[in-house]
Design a protein around this motif. Structure first.
Motif, PDB file in Angstrom:
ATOM      1  N   TRP B 108       0.863  -1.168   0.000  1.00  0.00           N
ATOM      2  CA  TRP B 108       0.000   0.000   0.000  1.00  0.00           C
ATOM      3  C   TRP B 108       0.909   1.230   0.000  1.00  0.00           C
ATOM      4  O   TRP B 108       1.457   1.615   1.030  1.00  0.00           O
ATOM      5  N   LEU B 109       1.102   1.831  -1.178  1.00  0.00           N
ATOM      6  CA  LEU B 109       2.118   2.871  -1.302  1.00  0.00           C
ATOM      7  C   LEU B 109       1.667   4.221  -0.772  1.00  0.00           C
ATOM      8  O   LEU B 109       2.459   5.151  -0.659  1.00  0.00           O
ATOM      9  N   ALA B 110       0.386   4.351  -0.457  1.00  0.00           N
ATOM     10  CA  ALA B 110      -0.067   5.638   0.065  1.00  0.00           C
ATOM     11  C   ALA B 110       0.627   5.957   1.384  1.00  0.00           C
ATOM     12  O   ALA B 110       0.928   7.117   1.665  1.00  0.00           O
ATOM     13  N   ALA B 111       0.912   4.927   2.178  1.00  0.00           N
ATOM     14  CA  ALA B 111       1.516   5.184   3.491  1.00  0.00           C
ATOM     15  C   ALA B 111       2.904   5.802   3.363  1.00  0.00           C
ATOM     16  O   ALA B 111       3.149   6.871   3.920  1.00  0.00           O
ATOM     17  N   PRO B 112       3.847   5.173   2.625  1.00  0.00           N
ATOM     18  CA  PRO B 112       5.147   5.841   2.512  1.00  0.00           C
ATOM     19  C   PRO B 112       5.037   7.208   1.840  1.00  0.00           C
ATOM     20  O   PRO B 112       5.754   8.147   2.234  1.00  0.00           O
ATOM     21  N   ALA B 113       4.154   7.348   0.860  1.00  0.00           N
ATOM     22  CA  ALA B 113       4.017   8.641   0.187  1.00  0.00           C
ATOM     23  C   ALA B 113       3.586   9.702   1.189  1.00  0.00           C
ATOM     24  O   ALA B 113       4.157  10.798   1.253  1.00  0.00           O
ATOM     25  N   CYS B 114       2.574   9.348   1.995  1.00  0.00           N
ATOM     26  CA  CYS B 114       2.075  10.296   2.984  1.00  0.00           C
ATOM     27  C   CYS B 114       3.147  10.633   4.018  1.00  0.00           C
ATOM     28  O   CYS B 114       3.438  11.801   4.270  1.00  0.00           O
ATOM     29  N   PHE B 115       3.756   9.598   4.562  1.00  0.00           N
ATOM     30  CA  PHE B 115       4.702   9.865   5.648  1.00  0.00           C
ATOM     31  C   PHE B 115       5.961  10.569   5.153  1.00  0.00           C
ATOM     32  O   PHE B 115       6.588  11.317   5.893  1.00  0.00           O
ATOM     33  N   TYR B 116       6.324  10.337   3.897  1.00  0.00           N
ATOM     34  CA  TYR B 116       7.470  11.060   3.352  1.00  0.00           C
ATOM     35  C   TYR B 116       7.210  12.565   3.416  1.00  0.00           C
ATOM     36  O   TYR B 116       8.047  13.333   3.899  1.00  0.00           O
ATOM     37  N   ASN B 117       6.033  12.968   2.942  1.00  0.00           N
ATOM     38  CA  ASN B 117       5.749  14.402   2.943  1.00  0.00           C
ATOM     39  C   ASN B 117       5.601  14.944   4.360  1.00  0.00           C
ATOM     40  O   ASN B 117       6.007  16.070   4.639  1.00  0.00           O
ATOM     41  N   LEU B 118       5.023  14.120   5.242  1.00  0.00           N
ATOM     42  CA  LEU B 118       4.936  14.570   6.636  1.00  0.00           C
ATOM     43  C   LEU B 118       6.333  14.743   7.216  1.00  0.00           C
ATOM     44  O   LEU B 118       6.593  15.692   7.971  1.00  0.00           O
ATOM     45  N   LEU B 119       7.255  13.843   6.835  1.00  0.00           N
ATOM     46  CA  LEU B 119       8.622  13.942   7.351  1.00  0.00           C
ATOM     47  C   LEU B 119       9.277  15.248   6.870  1.00  0.00           C
ATOM     48  O   LEU B 119       9.842  16.000   7.669  1.00  0.00           O
ATOM     49  N   VAL B 120       9.160  15.522   5.571  1.00  0.00           N
ATOM     50  CA  VAL B 120       9.759  16.762   5.063  1.00  0.00           C
ATOM     51  C   VAL B 120       9.108  17.963   5.739  1.00  0.00           C
ATOM     52  O   VAL B 120       9.785  18.913   6.168  1.00  0.00           O
ATOM     53  N   GLY B 121       7.779  17.892   5.873  1.00  0.00           N
ATOM     54  CA  GLY B 121       7.078  19.000   6.504  1.00  0.00           C
ATOM     55  C   GLY B 121       7.499  19.193   7.943  1.00  0.00           C
ATOM     56  O   GLY B 121       7.724  20.323   8.401  1.00  0.00           O
ATOM     57  N   SER B 122       7.654  18.100   8.703  1.00  0.00           N
ATOM     58  CA  SER B 122       8.014  18.285  10.114  1.00  0.00           C
ATOM     59  C   SER B 122       9.471  18.736  10.239  1.00  0.00           C
ATOM     60  O   SER B 122       9.799  19.490  11.158  1.00  0.00           O
ATOM     61  N   MET B 123      10.343  18.320   9.284  1.00  0.00           N
ATOM     62  CA  MET B 123      11.714  18.846   9.346  1.00  0.00           C
ATOM     63  C   MET B 123      11.714  20.346   9.089  1.00  0.00           C
ATOM     64  O   MET B 123      12.435  21.113   9.731  1.00  0.00           O
ATOM     65  N   LEU B 124      10.872  20.769   8.145  1.00  0.00           N
ATOM     66  CA  LEU B 124      10.770  22.203   7.886  1.00  0.00           C
ATOM     67  C   LEU B 124      10.242  22.917   9.128  1.00  0.00           C
ATOM     68  O   LEU B 124      10.723  24.000   9.494  1.00  0.00           O
ATOM     69  N   ALA B 125       9.269  22.286   9.795  1.00  0.00           N
ATOM     70  CA  ALA B 125       8.727  22.886  11.014  1.00  0.00           C
ATOM     71  C   ALA B 125       9.797  22.979  12.095  1.00  0.00           C
ATOM     72  O   ALA B 125       9.873  23.977  12.823  1.00  0.00           O
ATOM     73  N   VAL B 126      10.662  21.954  12.206  1.00  0.00           N
ATOM     74  CA  VAL B 126      11.759  22.014  13.180  1.00  0.00           C
ATOM     75  C   VAL B 126      12.610  23.251  12.907  1.00  0.00           C
ATOM     76  O   VAL B 126      13.002  23.988  13.815  1.00  0.00           O
ATOM     77  N   LEU B 127      12.857  23.499  11.618  1.00  0.00           N
ATOM     78  CA  LEU B 127      13.785  24.578  11.277  1.00  0.00           C
ATOM     79  C   LEU B 127      13.166  25.959  11.469  1.00  0.00           C
ATOM     80  O   LEU B 127      13.899  26.931  11.656  1.00  0.00           O
TER      81      LEU B 127
END
Lengths: 304, 658
Positions: B108-127
């Protein structure tokens, strides 16, 4: 005048190195009581190799060709950075000794990759040994040159080997310089695969390092390897000569001392090769560690 | 700042949208990639403006909660990290969409796709977080989303274990980070502007050390690095690339922020140089004998984090000792290495993914001969290895060059005995450099060259454009950066001002880089010319088998292996760091099968963490009687706890009040 000097330096860098190999061979022959090959034999060899056909392993890729090519190019670029003749390099800048180490590192990288490209166990073995010994020779070289930099307070090879500073340091910190010279001599022997680290004339692939790495190269490619190796030897010999004979004035004396000195280094290498046998492979790290320690001791003496 | 807020919104939104794509894996991947690229396009111009020193317009949300205001902002230090984050985030997203494509029937590729963007987004939020509470929340989101991505292949036991180690290590780190903020803040004052040392220098030093440990876990500072090789090897390659290129750098970001908060209560310069040298030596010492391509790359990241710390340490030393040129050289070297490493390690992990895709293995012992079968991937990987081995003419050398110059200046000028240690540090850096070169020539030589060592490698196929173009983009960056950095050097001035609170003239850095730029050009020209000349001269050649010293039927199994190549160097390592090989020879009178196994456990895990954790688990086991699983007992515990708490409070009041 400057143009003449630059041309003279370029000619020396391009023409002199193979002679060193000839001098080493002649010295060894004489010590052994033979006549030996002509002094110019390496030039004949290179000229012959360039004209020959070559046989290339079908396992190999473009990396096999890149090995000798990058090796030669890097050696030539390295030679631009070392002080020649009266002690000024063709190109010098702050930290050029580090650039020199890394340019030679690039040559090593591609030589080893070309060796592994053949898929031969022997060549892999040569590359692995080269890798192991390089890890110990590199810190010795850097420590030695840093000791000189520290002693003269300058950051480029031309600045600390070219001017009066090294001569001045001989008076104040001679012991350190002798230690550095001894360390760099060991590095020269190791980096150029001479006895006691490696035996370039052995007949067993099992016992060689550099020669076995280029076992599959032939023809013009091997010519490039041979020429590159000669230039690398010249680079280290030139450094050693400028450390030990720091004459820079008058110019003719400096040039004469330089050329004779470089040839004398070749004679010394030949004498060492005649006088000792190759060390067993497990003992080589100890020799290289001792070079590191000599250079480290030089640093300690300077800083104390 | 508004642009970054929108970018975060786009990333989270596209992540959610990817979930809606449901079982259509291709659509989910596409949404994720488009979202990441769009976010990069939105955030990058604003980040570049802030990098140039544009003032930040803080975004404040008044949150009537004990947490206080929620504050976002961007300064040049954040912007410096946002640039590689958004660039790599976009490139790896495109790569990832194609990389996972062949699994869309099974997973089910939606999960990695979703979490990838959440990861980039949360790294941006950290910064962009500007107060401690938001920062820690974003940090935690980053850890959890990356955990989900790391365990994508959770059917494998190794991957589950890697994820578990990662999760535990990260949370121990977060505990330290939380304590740092608690020690540095005061009630209601957890905005970054309010953080300082309200409780005196001693507490500030403790907070600094805790911050170094907490963020050091994420950065992979030795000996806190043990999660890193596991997680990077286990994760899908585009995620490994993003983690190694950017996420561990956020650990460095945290360390830098901590140092800015606590100020010069500790000799940060010498401390970071020391930690960096240990990290670099240990990292590369463990990297060169790894069998697993991606594990070797992960250990090389540990090494590179060490190198970054050496650079930053030299710079901070220069700041502390009022030596502006050394400060400029060191800080610029450390900062540029962050960018350089992002480019080259991104390239290497994407290349490893391409190999995994084409040959189906990460094991060096199963590779070989891939240069013929996957020529484009291999050529890009060779470029990447030269870059990451810090050899000229590529970008890795330029940043190390600045560090060398900084160290050499201190070593030649310092009057005190400290100069000696600095010279030894130069030699240590050179040793790291040469071992790195050998480590990577091993990966190239045994992985890509020679003859195929397995049927999988024999039948490897080149990857498609979707994998190659992202790699090509990074490769071009690795080629181009040495020529760009002299120009970019001046642009770091606002970053360094944010970091140190002082202004430095970076002209010296630009000047120092000019010879390296020329050298890079000369090497490219010389190497290409020599290659063409030698190829032209040896045009008359015929093919034959490799010389086998008279042996006429050489086989692929006779080649040197990864283990035999590393054996000589392995023997020079301290005993604890060596690869542990367990041999159980046959003890029977007649020949019977013996056993030989190589233990790939990290030596720090093996020697320190595992015994410690085992002991702790045994101790904790003694408390198991409390967990009887009976509700009555738990109610009793709660009542007892309340009684004790009330008793303590009332006794204290009774004691104090009269």
């Amino acid at each position: 005048m400057i143009a003449v000097e630059i041309v003279a330096k370029i000619v020396i860098v391009l023409a002199l190195p193979p002679l060193l190999l000839g001098v080493i061979a002649r010295t060894k022959a004489r010590v052994a009581g033979r006549v030996g090959p002509p002094l110019l034999q390496p030039y004949y060899d290179i000229a012959k190799l360039v004209r020959k056909h070559s046989v290339v392993s079908s396992t190999t890729t473009w990396m096999f060709l890149a090995g000798p090519a990058v090796g030669l190019a890097a050696a030539l670029i390295g030679a631009l950075l070392i002080p020649i003749g009266d002690g000024r390099a063709l190109w010098s800048f702050d930290g050029d000794f580090i650039a020199l180490a890394y340019v030679l590192g690039l040559a090593r990288f591609f030589t080893m990759a070309a060796a592994l490209d053949t898929g031969s166990a022997f060549e892999g073995m040569g590359a692995a040994r080269e890798a192991t010994f390089a890890c110990l020779a590199e810190p010795a070289f850097i420590l030695g040159v840093m000791a000189l930099a520290r002693a003269t307070g300058s950051l480029s090879l031309s600045a600390f080997l070219g001017s009066a500073s090294i001569a001045h340091i001989w008076a104040t910190a001679g012991a350190s310089i002798v230690l550095v010279a001894a360390g760099l001599l060991v590095v020269l022997l190791a980096e150029n695969c001479r006895i006691p680290v490696d035996d370039p004339t052995t007949h067993l692939e099992l016992t060689m390092i550099h020669e076995v790495m280029v076992l599959d190269h032939g023809g013009p490619m091997f010519g490039a390897v041979l020429y590159g190796a000669a230039i690398k030897l010249f680079i280290f010999a030139a450094l050693l000569v400028r450390i030990l004979i720091p004459i820079h004035d008058p110019a003719w004396l400096a040039w004469a001392a330089f050329v004779l000195g470089v040839l004398a280094v070749a004679v010394v290498v030949g004498l060492i090769e005649s006088a000792m046998a190759r060390l067993r492979m497990p003992h080589v790290p100890a020799l290289l560690m001792s070079a590191c320690l000599l250079c480290a001791l030089a640093v300690v003496l300077l800083v104390r | 700042m508004t642009a970054c807020a929108i970018a975060i919104g786009v990333l989270f939104g596209s992540g959610a949208l990817a979930l809606l794509a449901g079982r259509n894996g291709r659509a989910a991947s596409a949404i994720s990639a488009v979202g990441a690229v769009a976010a990069a396009a939105i955030a990058l111009p604003s980040a570049i403006a802030s990098l140039g020193g544009a003032p930040s317009d803080d975004l404040v949300v008044n949150w009537a909660a004990p947490l206080g205001d929620v504050r976002f902002g961007i300064d040049s230090l954040s912007a410096f990290f946002i640039v590689p984050l958004m660039v790599l985030g976009a490139i790896c997203a495109i790569y990832g969409a194609f990389y996972l494509d062949d699994q869309r029937e099974r997973r089910w590729l939606a999960a990695p796709a979703c979490f990838y963007n959440l990861l980039v987004g949360s790294m941006l939020a950290v910064l962009v977080a500007r107060d401690a509470v938001v920062f820690v929340m974003a940090w935690e989101a980053m850890t959890l989303t990356s955990y989900v991505l790391v365990t994508f292949d959770h059917a494998e036991a190794d991957v589950r274990r890697a994820g578990w180690v990662y999760l535990v290590a990260s949370h121990l780190g977060v505990a330290c980070i939380l304590s740092t903020f608690v020690l540095l803040g005061h009630v209601g004052g957890y905005d970054f502007a309010d953080l300082g040392s309200p409780h005196g220098a001693g507490i500030a030093a403790v907070a600094g050390v805790l911050g170094l440990v907490g963020f050091g876990v994420k950065a992979g500072i030795v000996p806190l690095h043990v999660w890193l090789p596991e997680a990077h090897a286990a994760a899908p390659s585009h995620v490994s690339a993003l983690m190694s290129a950017v996420m561990i750098k956020l650990g460095i970001y945290g360390v830098l922020r901590t140092i800015a908060f606590v100020g010069p209560v500790l000799p940060w310069g010498a401390l970071l140089v020391g930690i960096g040298i240990v990290g670099a030596l240990v990292g590369i010492g463990l990297a060169f004998y790894q069998r697993d391509f991606k594990r070797a790359l992960a250990y090389s990241s540990v090494e590179n984090i060490g190198v970054v710390l050496i650079g930053l340490g030299i710079g901070l030393w220069g700041v502390e000792n009022a030596h502006p040129i050394v400060a400029a050289l060191g800080l610029c070297g450390g900062l540029f290495h962050i960018w350089n490493h992002a480019v080259m390690k991104g390239l290497m992990f994407l290349g490893a993914g391409s190999l995994l895709h084409g040959a189906g293995t990460r094991d060096l012992g199963q590779m070989g001969g891939l240069m013929k079968r996957m020529p484009r991937t291999s050529a890009l990987l060779v470029l990447g290895t030269v870059a990451i081995a810090a050899l000229p003419p590529l970008n890795g050398f330029t940043s190390e060059w600045l560090m060398y110059l900084g160290l050499a200046r201190v070593g030649t000028e310092a009057n005190a005995g400290g100069g000696m240690w600095v010279i030894f540090a130069v030699a240590a850096l050179a040793t790291v450099g040469v071992i790195a070169a050998l480590c990577f020539v091993r990966l190239v030589g045994l992985g890509l060259l020679g003859q195929p060592r397995s049927p999988a490698a024999e039948h490897a196929h080149e990857s498609g454009r979707g994998l190659l173009f992202p790699m090509l983009a990074l490769a071009l960056a690795a080629i181009g950066l040495p020529f760009l950095l002299p120009v970019l050097a001046g642009a770091l001035e606002p970053v360094i001002r944010t970091l140190t609170g002082r202004s430095f003239d970076l002209g010296a850095v630009g000047e120092a880089l000019v010879p390296i730029t020329i050298l890079s050009g000369v090497i490219w020209a010389g190497a290409i010319a020599a290659f063409l000349v030698v190829r032209r001269l040896s045009r008359r050649r015929r093919a034959a088998a490799t010389w086998g010293c008279g042996y006429t039927v050489p086989s692929a199994r006779m080649q040197y292996t990864g283990a035999s190549f590393a054996e000589g160097l392995n023997r020079l390592l301290p005993k604890v760091m060596r690869e542990r090989i367990v041999v159980q020879p046959s003890t029977e009178l007649f020949p019977a099968p013996g056993q030989l196994s190589a233990d790939r456990e990290d030596p720090f895990t093996r020697a320190a963490y595992e015994p410690f954790v085992d002991r702790a688990a045994r101790r904790a086991g003694q408390l198991r009687w409390m967990q009887a699983g009976q509700l009555h007992l738990y109610v009793l515990f709660i009542v007892a706890a309340i009684v004790v708490a009330v008793a303590v409070v009332s006794i204290r009041d009774w004691w104090v009040l009269p």
